[in-house]
Design an enzyme around this catalytic site. Structure first.
Site, PDB file in Angstrom:
ATOM      1  N   PHE A 381     -38.063  40.097   8.726  1.00  0.00           N
ATOM      2  CA  PHE A 381     -38.958  39.279   9.689  1.00  0.00           C
ATOM      3  C   PHE A 381     -40.151  38.971   9.120  1.00  0.00           C
ATOM      4  CE2 PHE A 381     -36.414  42.607  12.215  1.00  0.00           C
ATOM      5  CZ  PHE A 381     -35.287  41.832  12.083  1.00  0.00           C
ATOM      6  N   CYS A 382     -40.093  38.654   7.909  1.00  0.00           N
ATOM      7  CA  CYS A 382     -41.510  38.272   7.334  1.00  0.00           C
ATOM      8  C   CYS A 382     -42.704  39.118   7.589  1.00  0.00           C
ATOM      9  CB  CYS A 382     -41.503  36.572   7.630  1.00  0.00           C
ATOM     10  SG  CYS A 382     -40.468  35.576   6.978  1.00  0.00           S
ATOM     11  N   ALA A 383     -42.232  40.179   7.977  1.00  0.00           N
ATOM     12  CA  ALA A 383     -43.290  41.316   8.354  1.00  0.00           C
ATOM     13  C   ALA A 383     -42.985  42.612   7.469  1.00  0.00           C
ATOM     14  CB  ALA A 383     -43.432  41.365   9.823  1.00  0.00           C
TER      15      ALA A 383
END
Ligand code: PLP
Length: 462
Positions: A381-383
């Site tokens: 999740f782009c984290a």
């Protein structure tokens, strides 16, 4: 009104569930792997929410009158200019901006934060928790800035204490804290007002990444005290390519324009051979060079009006009821572990990530789609730092954002499944999701899956 500390009592009391707001796509049917068709259950709002019907209606009504803005002399150009500037005021009202703050239209949150990064005074120290979305984490790694990555806190109080400690020993000079309002991984609310209080006591400004907060909660810049807010239209039911950076004008007015070109320049003179003198605008136009996204900005403002009319507190209360059902339902399924940074009971918006023992998350979400017509998301999740730390992973998880390499079905999860919903979600989608999870965990998938192009795809009946 005074600031509502997130630490203490942020969630409105749930009342009766009201109807979802009408969104586009609610009747779209998708094929299952069996060939049967079912209505699509969109449970990936945190990535992009469906357009509100009202936004679509507003855009459709406006489009015949669409014309160039700002410099057009015609009637429709003037009308479009008025609507574009009115959209700014609507967004300012939605965010409860102080009078002297401004709204710059951008392409989205990533663009907004990169714009701010480009406008920071030289030498600015930027404090950011390592748990942030990459859009908040990465724009500060540019020449002239000094990013300081704070370790993952395990409670809001730890977050406040970690910032206090970092600022107490930081040298003088311009500073910025970038903090998210609600996590795109866990949905958990961050103690924005408290962190802002600490930052301001040390002369450090604050930008709020409200990409996930604004679609779910009222955001008042006045109450939170933050200096800037960034958000994306496509997460706010207005998927027409516009976003916002709203806040203080001084640093933005002092900076070079984000893009150089027409619209940002007031006058340009070619004086001597080899020199061009430019006088740049001040205010939003300075950073909006080129023809602006009028339709996107208008759509975003329409969404702000629709959410304000529906009542952010009523929407949050409805969401809280759905979230309660989701959490209670998942808690009953053996082997499901919900990811959390601040603890099970910490308030969150309608965003929840989990892993299922013995399942690869890509396999699980592929089966939710292929066998049940449910759209969720799997990955990091782009984290990446946050998800890896929540998974207890030492760093062997897939590194590419959005397209993780799934390991063969059945292996230990290296990534998570995220389910997210909002104002357009009917209760039935939550119930269908829970029943699909129970069936997959209890009975297993009914289909075989293989990895193709980095994704799990169905590969024949079992
Ligand atoms: N910040 C958060 C918390 C997000 O969840 C996202 C997108 O998922 C972003 C920033 C980036 O938003 P955009 O892709 O619209 O620029």
């Amino acid at each position: 009104m005074t600031a509502q500390p997130v630490l203490d009592a942020p969630v409105p009391r749930p009342t009766a569930v009201t109807a979802p707001l009408p969104v586009l796509g609610r009747d779209v049917e998708v094929p299952l792997v069996t060939g049967e068709k079912v209505p699509y259950a969109a449970l990936d709002y945190a990535a992009s929410a469906p357009a509100l019907q009202r936004v679509w209606d507003d855009v459709a009504a406006y489009l015949p009158c669409y014309a160039s803005v700002h410099r057009g002399a015609g009637y429709l150009s003037q009308l479009s200019t008025d609507l574009y500037e009115e959209s700014r005021r609507t967004v300012a009202g939605f965010l409860d901006l102080p009078e002297d703050h401004q709204v710059v239209f951008t392409r989205g949150t990533t663009d907004s934060l990169n714009l701010l990064a480009a406008a920071l005074p030289a030498g600015t120290r930027v404090f950011v928790f390592a748990t942030e979305h990459h859009a908040s984490l990465l724009p500060w790694r540019r020449a002239g800035l000094r990013p300081v990555y704070l370790p993952a806190p395990r409670s809001p109080r730890q977050a406040v204490a970690a910032l206090e400690e970092a600022l107490a020993t930081a040298p003088q000079g311009p500073g910025l804290l970038c903090v998210t309002g609600a996590s795109n991984v866990t949905g958990e609310l961050w103690p924005v007002a408290e962190l802002t209080g600490v930052a301001h006591r040390h002369g450090v400004r604050v930008v709020l990444d409200a990409a996930q907060l604004a679609p779910h909660r009222r955001v008042s810049v006045r109450e939170l005290g933050v200096d800037w807010v960034a958000l994306s239209g496509h997460k706010l039911y207005a998927p027409f390519g516009a976003g916002v950076l709203a806040g203080r004008a001084d640093w933005l007015d002092a900076a070079e324009p984000y893009l150089a070109g027409g619209g940002a320049s007031r006058t340009v003179d070619h004086r001597d051979a080899g020199t061009v003198a430019v006088e740049w605008h001040r205010g939003p136009a300075r950073h909006e060079a080129g023809s602006p996204n009028v339709v996107g900005s208008y759509a975003l403002a329409s969404a702000c009006r629709a959410l304000s009319d529906a009542g952010p507190d009523a929407l949050a209360a409805r969401e809280e009821v759905l979230l309660g059902r989701l959490r209670a339902g998942l808690a009953e399924v053996p082997g499901v572990r919900v990811l959390s940074l601040f603890g099970e009971d910490h308030p969150r918006v309608g965003v929840l990530s989990f892993v299922v023992e013995g399942w690869n998350s890509s396999h699980f979400s592929a089966a939710l789609s292929a066998e049940h017509g449910i759209g969720v998301r799997d990955g990091l999740f782009c984290a990446h730092p946050l998800v890896r730390s929540l998974l207890g992973d030492a760093g062997d998880a897939p590194a590419r954002c959005g397209a993780p390499e799934p390991s063969p079905p059945g292996e230990r999860s290296l990534n998570a499944v995220r389910v997210s919903f909002g104002a357009g979600t009917p209760e039935e989608h939550i119930e269908r999701f829970l029943s699909a999870v129970r069936s997959l965990v209890g009975d297993g998938p009914r289909w075989n899956y293989r990895t193709e192009g980095g994704r799990c795809v169905p590969d024949g009946r079992r």
